[in-house]
Design a protein around this motif. Structure first.
Motif, short mmCIF file in Angstrom:
data_model
loop_
_atom_site.label_atom_id
_atom_site.label_comp_id
_atom_site.label_asym_id
_atom_site.label_seq_id
_atom_site.Cartn_x
_atom_site.Cartn_y
_atom_site.Cartn_z
N ARG A 178 -45.47 16.55 4.95
CA ARG A 178 -45.94 17.39 6.05
C ARG A 178 -45.13 17.25 7.33
O ARG A 178 -45.18 18.12 8.19
N GLN A 207 -42.71 17.85 9.92
CA GLN A 207 -41.78 18.95 10.16
C GLN A 207 -40.39 18.47 10.58
O GLN A 207 -39.41 19.22 10.46
N GLU A 255 -38.55 20.61 5.21
CA GLU A 255 -38.57 22.04 5.48
C GLU A 255 -38.84 22.79 4.18
O GLU A 255 -38.56 22.30 3.08
N LYS A 263 -32.75 17.18 7.07
CA LYS A 263 -34.07 17.47 6.52
C LYS A 263 -33.99 17.62 5.00
O LYS A 263 -32.94 17.93 4.45
#
Length: 301
Positions: free
Chosen positions: A116, A118, A122, A145
């Motif tokens: 979760r 952020q 992604e 990410k």
């Protein structure tokens, strides 16, 4: 008397007060030899440290300098045993409990609550897409990410609704993944020439197809239907490349779940799975290079 002379000789060797010698050397002689060895070993240490430093300057913190010993990529599965064999009895929970536990443990990191953040993850879509370029390895972008991969994509093999992953019903699941290789970009097949005819329908853009079939001729017709769960039943390109542990610490490999829905019972079956791509090779010396084979036997007696 002789013993006294010997004792005196040893004492004189250890310390000669007349000449001021310790172990046969004067203080000046000991200083010179000590100084010589300090300089000698200091130079050796300097050469050693300098060589190591020069070597480190040629190495990257993010990518192995040489990867010629790694034939990409390895294809592995969970659950996995030393003998590449999955055997259990439908009427005995204890026989398949280790397999279901291995699957739950492996998929734990794919739980939605772990993806979760952020800043770390992604969404990359649930359809195959092109490579996700996050900059060069040596760039100053920093930590990259990771694409989310939800367990729900694995359908009945996700372990969310069926905690037994089909084993209880004689429809066992396997979770398959491609091993991580830094900066490796698997290329989908551009032609069907090297792909078995039965596997050709699985070829599509932006995905590395996976196909499983019987390993032995005598097992033809005994395997039944194999269902592929995941993103288009293969490994989508948007999850590549992998940037390594330093730059990609949260990276999650895309998974494919295989569910064997109609295996012949009380029979040892040999199944081979392969991935296909232009830069994917196979080796007789390594049974996990681009493929694997596994024995599955479901007993009902």
């Amino acid at each position: 008397m002789p013993s006294n002379k010997d004792d005196g000789g040893w004492k004189k060797f250890l310390w000669d007060s007349e000449k001021g010698e310790l172990l046969g050397r004067t203080g000046g002689s000991w200083f010179k030899i000590f100084l010589f060895y300090v300089i000698f070993y200091g130079c050796l240490a300097g050469v050693f440290v300098g060589t190591i430093q020069a070597l480190l300057l040629t190495l990257s913190n993010y990518k192995p300098t040489w990867q010629d010993r790694v034939a990409p990529p390895g294809l592995t599965h969970t659950p996995r045993s030393d003998k590449a064999e999955v055997a259990f009895n439908l009427n005995d929970v204890e026989t398949y409990l280790p397999y279901t536990k291995a699957l739950r443990d492996f998929l734990a990191k794919y739980d939605d609550e772990n993806q979760r953040d952020q800043m770390k993850f992604e969404d990359c879509g649930e359809e195959p897409a092109d490579y996700k370029n996050r900059g060069d390895l040596e760039s100053d972008v920093g930590v990259r990410k990771a694409c989310r991969f939800s367990r729900t994509l694995l359908g009945p093999c996700s372990g969310i609704e069926d905690r037994d992953f089909g084993f209880k019903d004689g429809k066992p699941c396997l979770i398959v993944k491609l091993n991580r290789i830094v900066n490796f970009r698997p290329r989908p097949p551009t032609s069907n020439e090297s792909i078995p005819e039965e596997a050709q329908p699985k070829v599509q853009p932006n995905v590395i197809p996976l196909f499983c079939t019987n390993k032995k001729e005598e097992d033809a017709g005994k395997i039944g239907e194999i269902k592929y769960h995941g993103i288009s039943g293969g490994f989508p390109l948007q999850y590549y490349p992998y940037y390594g542990k330093l730059l990609h610490p949260q990276y999650l490999q895309p998974l494919v779940a295989l569910q064997f829905t109609n295996l012949t019972l009380n029979t040892e079956l040999r199944i081979e799975c392969k991935v296909f791509g232009d830069n994917i090779d196979y080796s007789d010396k390594d049974r996990y290079q681009g493929r694997f084979d596994i024995k599955i036997q479901i007993n009902s007696l």
